[in-house]
Design a protein around this motif. Sequence first.
Motif, PDB file in Angstrom:
ATOM      1  N   HIS A 160      65.170  -8.181 -64.071  1.00 16.96           N
ATOM      2  CA  HIS A 160      66.093  -8.971 -64.893  1.00 16.96           C
ATOM      3  C   HIS A 160      67.224  -9.534 -64.027  1.00 16.96           C
ATOM      4  CE1 HIS A 160      69.151  -8.960 -68.487  1.00 16.96           C
ATOM      5  NE2 HIS A 160      69.046 -10.140 -67.915  1.00 16.96           N
ATOM      6  N   ILE A 161      67.849  -8.687 -63.251  1.00 15.80           N
ATOM      7  CA  ILE A 161      68.981  -9.117 -62.424  1.00 15.80           C
ATOM      8  C   ILE A 161      68.532 -10.139 -61.385  1.00 15.80           C
ATOM      9  CG2 ILE A 161      70.761  -8.355 -60.806  1.00 15.80           C
ATOM     10  CD1 ILE A 161      71.113  -7.498 -63.806  1.00 15.80           C
ATOM     11  N   GLN A 162      67.380  -9.929 -60.788  1.00 17.16           N
ATOM     12  CA  GLN A 162      66.884 -10.871 -59.784  1.00 17.16           C
ATOM     13  C   GLN A 162      66.578 -12.229 -60.401  1.00 17.16           C
ATOM     14  OE1 GLN A 162      63.613  -8.785 -57.924  1.00 17.16           O
ATOM     15  NE2 GLN A 162      64.968  -7.697 -56.510  1.00 17.16           N
ATOM     16  N   PRO A 173      67.655 -12.102 -53.295  1.00 20.85           N
ATOM     17  CA  PRO A 173      68.131 -10.774 -53.684  1.00 20.85           C
ATOM     18  C   PRO A 173      68.248  -9.856 -52.468  1.00 20.85           C
ATOM     19  CG  PRO A 173      66.380 -11.515 -55.143  1.00 20.85           C
ATOM     20  CD  PRO A 173      66.425 -12.484 -54.013  1.00 20.85           C
ATOM     21  N   LYS A 174      69.194  -8.938 -52.541  1.00 21.21           N
ATOM     22  CA  LYS A 174      69.398  -7.992 -51.437  1.00 21.21           C
ATOM     23  C   LYS A 174      68.311  -6.913 -51.423  1.00 21.21           C
ATOM     24  CE  LYS A 174      74.447  -8.524 -51.250  1.00 21.21           C
ATOM     25  NZ  LYS A 174      74.565  -9.552 -52.294  1.00 21.21           N
ATOM     26  N   LYS A 175      67.753  -6.581 -52.585  1.00 20.29           N
ATOM     27  CA  LYS A 175      66.731  -5.550 -52.671  1.00 20.29           C
ATOM     28  C   LYS A 175      65.340  -6.181 -52.708  1.00 20.29           C
ATOM     29  CE  LYS A 175      69.712  -2.155 -54.912  1.00 20.29           C
ATOM     30  NZ  LYS A 175      69.893  -1.207 -56.059  1.00 20.29           N
ATOM     31  N   ASP A 176      64.314  -5.360 -52.523  1.00 19.03           N
ATOM     32  CA  ASP A 176      62.939  -5.853 -52.535  1.00 19.03           C
ATOM     33  C   ASP A 176      62.668  -6.633 -53.819  1.00 19.03           C
ATOM     34  OD1 ASP A 176      62.526  -4.636 -50.119  1.00 19.03           O
ATOM     35  OD2 ASP A 176      61.545  -2.862 -50.965  1.00 19.03           O
ATOM     36  N   LEU A 177      61.990  -7.770 -53.671  1.00 18.52           N
ATOM     37  CA  LEU A 177      61.740  -8.655 -54.799  1.00 18.52           C
ATOM     38  C   LEU A 177      60.707  -8.049 -55.747  1.00 18.52           C
ATOM     39  CD1 LEU A 177      62.472 -11.442 -55.962  1.00 18.52           C
ATOM     40  CD2 LEU A 177      60.521 -12.377 -54.730  1.00 18.52           C
ATOM     41  N   VAL A 178      61.104  -7.868 -57.015  1.00 14.78           N
ATOM     42  CA  VAL A 178      60.178  -7.327 -58.020  1.00 14.78           C
ATOM     43  C   VAL A 178      60.022  -8.278 -59.205  1.00 14.78           C
ATOM     44  CG1 VAL A 178      60.716  -4.951 -57.389  1.00 14.78           C
ATOM     45  CG2 VAL A 178      61.986  -6.036 -59.262  1.00 14.78           C
ATOM     46  N   ASP A 179      60.828  -9.334 -59.253  1.00 18.62           N
ATOM     47  CA  ASP A 179      60.746 -10.308 -60.339  1.00 18.62           C
ATOM     48  C   ASP A 179      59.546 -11.222 -60.108  1.00 18.62           C
ATOM     49  OD1 ASP A 179      61.025 -12.308 -62.221  1.00 18.62           O
ATOM     50  OD2 ASP A 179      62.719 -13.265 -61.204  1.00 18.62           O
ATOM     51  N   ARG A 181      58.626 -13.778 -61.673  1.00 15.64           N
ATOM     52  CA  ARG A 181      58.910 -15.177 -62.000  1.00 15.64           C
ATOM     53  C   ARG A 181      59.865 -15.831 -61.012  1.00 15.64           C
ATOM     54  NH1 ARG A 181      55.894 -18.039 -65.253  1.00 15.64           N
ATOM     55  NH2 ARG A 181      57.712 -19.296 -65.830  1.00 15.64           N
ATOM     56  N   PHE A 182      60.374 -15.058 -60.069  1.00 14.83           N
ATOM     57  CA  PHE A 182      61.349 -15.590 -59.120  1.00 14.83           C
ATOM     58  C   PHE A 182      60.734 -16.730 -58.303  1.00 14.83           C
ATOM     59  CE2 PHE A 182      63.972 -15.890 -55.379  1.00 14.83           C
ATOM     60  CZ  PHE A 182      65.251 -15.551 -55.803  1.00 14.83           C
ATOM     61  N   SER A 183      59.572 -16.473 -57.704  1.00 16.25           N
ATOM     62  CA  SER A 183      58.936 -17.487 -56.856  1.00 16.25           C
ATOM     63  C   SER A 183      58.458 -18.672 -57.686  1.00 16.25           C
ATOM     64  CB  SER A 183      57.764 -16.879 -56.088  1.00 16.25           C
ATOM     65  OG  SER A 183      56.806 -16.336 -56.977  1.00 16.25           O
ATOM     66  N   LEU A 185      59.978 -19.938 -60.322  1.00 16.88           N
ATOM     67  CA  LEU A 185      61.154 -20.781 -60.544  1.00 16.88           C
ATOM     68  C   LEU A 185      61.522 -21.540 -59.267  1.00 16.88           C
ATOM     69  CD1 LEU A 185      64.252 -20.029 -62.624  1.00 16.88           C
ATOM     70  CD2 LEU A 185      64.586 -20.760 -60.284  1.00 16.88           C
ATOM     71  N   VAL A 186      61.509 -20.844 -58.145  1.00 15.72           N
ATOM     72  CA  VAL A 186      61.899 -21.467 -56.879  1.00 15.72           C
ATOM     73  C   VAL A 186      60.961 -22.615 -56.513  1.00 15.72           C
ATOM     74  CG1 VAL A 186      62.097 -21.076 -54.394  1.00 15.72           C
ATOM     75  CG2 VAL A 186      63.050 -19.413 -56.007  1.00 15.72           C
ATOM     76  N   GLU A 187      59.666 -22.412 -56.707  1.00 15.74           N
ATOM     77  CA  GLU A 187      58.671 -23.407 -56.278  1.00 15.74           C
ATOM     78  C   GLU A 187      58.495 -24.541 -57.286  1.00 15.74           C
ATOM     79  OE1 GLU A 187      55.133 -21.185 -55.570  1.00 15.74           O
ATOM     80  OE2 GLU A 187      56.047 -19.956 -53.978  1.00 15.74           O
ATOM     81  N   LYS A 188      58.448 -24.212 -58.578  1.00 18.05           N
ATOM     82  CA  LYS A 188      58.153 -25.230 -59.585  1.00 18.05           C
ATOM     83  C   LYS A 188      59.391 -25.912 -60.152  1.00 18.05           C
ATOM     84  CE  LYS A 188      53.641 -23.646 -61.199  1.00 18.05           C
ATOM     85  NZ  LYS A 188      52.801 -23.353 -62.396  1.00 18.05           N
ATOM     86  N   TYR A 189      60.511 -25.183 -60.177  1.00 15.61           N
ATOM     87  CA  TYR A 189      61.730 -25.742 -60.747  1.00 15.61           C
ATOM     88  C   TYR A 189      62.902 -25.556 -59.784  1.00 15.61           C
ATOM     89  CZ  TYR A 189      58.660 -25.040 -64.756  1.00 15.61           C
ATOM     90  OH  TYR A 189      57.583 -25.046 -65.602  1.00 15.61           O
ATOM     91  N   PRO A 190      62.798 -26.124 -58.600  1.00 17.38           N
ATOM     92  CA  PRO A 190      63.856 -25.919 -57.599  1.00 17.38           C
ATOM     93  C   PRO A 190      65.215 -26.433 -58.041  1.00 17.38           C
ATOM     94  CG  PRO A 190      62.378 -27.704 -56.940  1.00 17.38           C
ATOM     95  CD  PRO A 190      61.737 -27.030 -58.110  1.00 17.38           C
TER      96      PRO A 190
END
Length: 399
Positions: A160-162, A173-179, A181-183, A185-190
């Motif tokens: 959630h936080i990520q 994020p500072k911690k290991d990526l677990v979200d 949907r993160f990638s 959002l980054v790739e499809k909706y920059p």
Amino acid sequence: MKHLNYLQYMGRLMLCAAFLLGLAGFTNGCKAQEGQEIHHCITHYRPVSSWEKVADKDKVTILGPAVVNQEQMVQYILSRNPNPKLNCTLEELVAYYYEEAGSEGVRPDVALCQALKETGFFNYGNDVKPMQNNYCGLGALGNKVPGYTFYSPQRGVRAHIQHLLAYATTEMPKKDLVDPRFSVLVEKYPHYRGAAKYWPDLNGRWAVPGTTYGQDILRLWREARQFHEGENDLNKALEAAQRQPDEMVNWERVYGLAYLEGNYEVAVLSIDHILKLDKKNINAYVQRANVYREWGYNEKALADYNAVLSLDEYNYAALSGRAYLYASIQENRKALADYDALLNRNPGDTVALYNHGCLLADEGHYNEAMEDLAMVLNLDPDNEIAQQAVDDLRAYLKK
């Protein structure tokens, strides 16, 4: 279209012509698909209720420290749901939010309020189930799609936080990526990356159309802040109104304070009392409709707007509010009809012009949309929102 009346009235300004000449030739190559994608490709192209993008009371940043402590958050949640459906204790979950959000610079107390909104104070009841440890609806797209499952409560909080970070900053994020949907959002909706400074900036991004999504989160946060606090101005005003229920001025004061604090329940209560004292108080109906609209009760808002317009066919506040409501829920044709009526009465209404342009673009009428936006800039040359929309639309059509 009726809308042409006000363009003729304004004399087909030279600025409109310049924009149109610059766009000539592009529109013929546009596909119907472009109209569907424009909301994703043009981040500033959404109807606005006013030129204040975020009200001062809602300028609460996503990044920042907590204001409400953990113990108070626990007590606030228990006051709304004594038996939260969780796979850990409530105290543990709250601690996870303060740990995970705190380490990433996200406001833990407000992020937790977002989870409260998404889960109904951990009652659930929609597509996402308690066993999933999914506190913000990640991957839950409706139509019984349950979204992602996380193997522990803390991991669900971290995801959630990520995901919030993806909207609030361009930093990783500072911690290991677990979200998961993160990638995406980054790739499809920059264009969404780092685009949300304040919580209401999530409207139309995290939640679609979600016109009051961020405000609803902040309303819960304010309730948590006030929980167990001493008597405040709203409480005093409410007590005074209850002692003298026939004094309309008392209920008007309650409404003003409640609306300012985002306490929609008390705001509606006060308007109900005003209408008992004056059943034909048109302003009260409009105020209640606006509260319902911001609160997300669209049908009730529409009923109040229609009640006003049945009494006063050309009531500008009700017509404007209904037009924005229709636009927000993507009833484009109805919204366009209302904005046509507004613009026929006041061709210089830049908010109506801008929103009319947004809707025309959404319907694929790009040249007419640019006419509206050009007119906004002629009337208000320093309007950054309209200028950004013009630049985005021009760039989009050049693709």
